[in-house]
Design an enzyme around this catalytic site. Structure first.
Site, PDB file in Angstrom:
ATOM      1  N   ASN A 176       3.255   2.708  -3.386  1.00 44.64           N
ATOM      2  CA  ASN A 176       2.692   3.535  -4.446  1.00 44.64           C
ATOM      3  C   ASN A 176       1.215   3.778  -4.136  1.00 44.64           C
ATOM      4  OD1 ASN A 176       1.771   4.744  -6.802  1.00 44.64           O
ATOM      5  ND2 ASN A 176       2.900   3.388  -8.164  1.00 44.64           N
ATOM      6  N   ARG A 211       0.823  -1.209   0.000  1.00 44.03           N
ATOM      7  CA  ARG A 211       0.000   0.000   0.000  1.00 44.03           C
ATOM      8  C   ARG A 211       0.860   1.264   0.000  1.00 44.03           C
ATOM      9  NH1 ARG A 211      -2.650  -1.312   3.999  1.00 44.03           N
ATOM     10  NH2 ARG A 211      -1.506  -0.271   5.654  1.00 44.03           N
ATOM     11  N   HIS A 229      -2.339   2.308  -5.689  1.00 45.91           N
ATOM     12  CA  HIS A 229      -3.118   1.599  -4.664  1.00 45.91           C
ATOM     13  C   HIS A 229      -4.534   2.148  -4.568  1.00 45.91           C
ATOM     14  CE1 HIS A 229      -4.728   1.401  -0.517  1.00 45.91           C
ATOM     15  NE2 HIS A 229      -4.407   0.136  -0.631  1.00 45.91           N
ATOM     16  N   HIS A 243       2.847  -5.838 -14.483  1.00 40.06           N
ATOM     17  CA  HIS A 243       4.299  -5.704 -14.363  1.00 40.06           C
ATOM     18  C   HIS A 243       5.005  -6.619 -15.367  1.00 40.06           C
ATOM     19  CE1 HIS A 243       3.565  -3.547 -10.584  1.00 40.06           C
ATOM     20  NE2 HIS A 243       4.821  -3.137 -10.672  1.00 40.06           N
TER      21      HIS A 243
END
Length: 467
Positions: free
Chosen positions: A335, A332, A339, A375
């Site tokens: 970023n 959390r 988030h 990602h």
């Protein structure tokens, strides 16, 4: 009788008080179960405050000294070995070779969102008796088609133009960022659109100026208004931008002075399992430098630069993730901008759809999975290989560590475990992606089966390329 009536009245009053307190307790518990809404307030970034207080300045000075030493080493190598000043910047020029054409495509991506704004505004004025989601499936279908096209065409340009790593990241990360922005705009104005379509009266529809401000402000949650600073400090914005450029050079120095000399000369045809495993530890130092540089450059300098230019006052983009007490807190605090979006449009929606702990666990799993997929998408496209290091780190190891971290009650032990996980993860990233990058660029022959060549790393079983 009067005494009995008086006692009865007192007892009823006491019962009413108890009943009222019981209802208030139930109400309070139900409120605690409600999902929180994102609120924007005037606040500075944590590092801005810490630098002012002098608490984190020593870390900044330490990284500055490392940067200067790397730069000095590179300049000596450029002058005496390569006989050319700034020879080491070849990697930057190589990465940004197609920068202008990339930005032209980015401009088209951005302009498409203005079309979404006007299309959404026009659609909200078309009367409709039914305002449920099922009745508006044609609009949802068009919106989903737009998102597919929005990801497909820039990706097509990326492969056709053979964009290098940095420009590939610009395309993939910006398609993700802009799509998240558009989704939030549609979601936050959905009730307003439904009320308008059903004949109701709304206060106002977001103006194009509000939409454009939102597109560039450092938030993924749409609001008509955000807290603003009294003045715009362009000098400070310029300093943040210069820091971003310096950090690009820092990453360049890390690769050209450390990673490139190590990976470029390896004999990939003779790599053993032990060599591959040990390379993980060699990649830890450059990996953690890149991680810290990415955090400071993107989440502090870049976002604060845009905040200064746009007078955006809520600058809490991260918290002290480096001192987290559990894995949930780390994810959390690393970023908060992303988030907030994941919490509002993934976790909260799924948890509300399936109430109870089962729904929350499903929502948490979905958040981990979505983060891992994107990602892997960013890095897989940039490096032109399917090597799910990021997916494994985020979804598999991250999920296991998330569950185990709840069992670690000692804060110091947890923080040690956190940094152990980060160091190993960054080492895996540098070593494994780096080896596969060079394996696919002339060091190893492709597998005979195209599907196998796509899905399996070549450096695991490297065969000499056919001359």
């Amino acid at each position: 009788m009067g005494s009995i009536d008086l006692n009865t009245q007192k007892e009823e009053n006491n019962n009413n008080v108890i009943l009222k307190e019981h209802h208030e307790d139930i109400s309070a518990k139900s409120k605690r179960r409600e999902f929180k809404e994102k609120t924007f307030v005037v606040r500075e970034s944590l590092l801005t405050t810490e630098f002012r207080n002098g608490n984190m300045k020593i870390v900044y000075n330490c990284f500055t000294a490392v940067f200067l030493l790397f730069f000095l080493r590179a300049m000596v190598d450029d002058m005496f070995v390569h006989k050319m000043p700034f020879y080491h910047t070849w990697l930057i020029w190589w990465n940004f070779e197609n920068f202008f054409s990339t930005m032209a495509v980015w401009t088209g991506m951005f302009l498409s969102t203005i079309g979404v704004y006007y299309a959404y505004q026009h659609w909200s004025t078309i009367p409709s008796k039914n305002t449920d989601l099922a009745s508006n499936l044609p609009f949802v279908s068009v919106y989903l088609t737009y998102l597919v096209a929005f990801f497909y065409f820039p990706l097509k340009f990326l492969y056709e133009s053979d964009l290098k790593c940095a420009c590939s990241f610009i395309i993939t990360c910006e398609t993700t960022r802009i799509a998240m922005k558009v989704h939030s705009f549609i979601r936050e104005n959905w009730s307003r659109a439904m009320l308008r379509k059903s004949g109701g009266v709304i206060d106002s529809w977001p103006s194009i100026e509000q939409f454009l401000y939102y597109q560039f402000c450092p938030s993924f949650i749409y609001r008509d208004e955000y807290p603003r600073t009294e003045k715009r400090d362009m000098k400070q914005a310029g300093l943040y931008f210069l820091e971003c450029l310096a950090l690009i050079e820092f990453v360049n120095l890390t690769y050209t002075q450390w990673v490139f000399p190590w990976l470029h000369v390896q004999d990939y045809t003779s790599l053993s399992f032990s060599t591959i495993a040990l390379s993980l530890f060699t990649g830890i130092i450059p990996g953690i430098i890149c991680l810290i540089t990415l955090f400071y450059g993107l989440l502090h300098c870049w976002l604060n630069c845009f905040s200064e230019m746009m007078q955006f006052a809520d600058r809490q983009f991260y918290l002290n993730w480096w001192n987290s007490s559990n894995m949930a807190e780390y994810y959390r605090n690393w970023n908060l901008v992303v988030h907030d979006w994941l919490y509002a449009y993934v976790f909260r929606d799924l948890a509300a759809y399936t109430p109870g702990r089962k729904g929350q666990k499903t929502a948490q799993m979905a958040v981990f999975f979505l983060s891992a997929v994107f990602h892997e998408y960013w890095f897989g496209v940039a490096f032109r290989c399917f090597y799910p290091v990021m997916f494994v780190l985020y979804f598999i190891f991250g999920g296991i560590f998330f569950a185990v971290s709840r069992l670690i009650t000692n804060r110091s032990a947890w923080n040690t475990a956190l940094w152990f996980n980060l160091l190993i993860g960054t080492g895996m990233f540098i070593a494994f992606y780096g080896q596969e990058w060079y394996a696919r660029r002339g060091h190893c022959a492709p597998y005979s089966n195209a599907v196998v060549d796509l899905l399996f790393p070549r450096h695991w079983n490297c065969q000499p390329p056919i001359s």
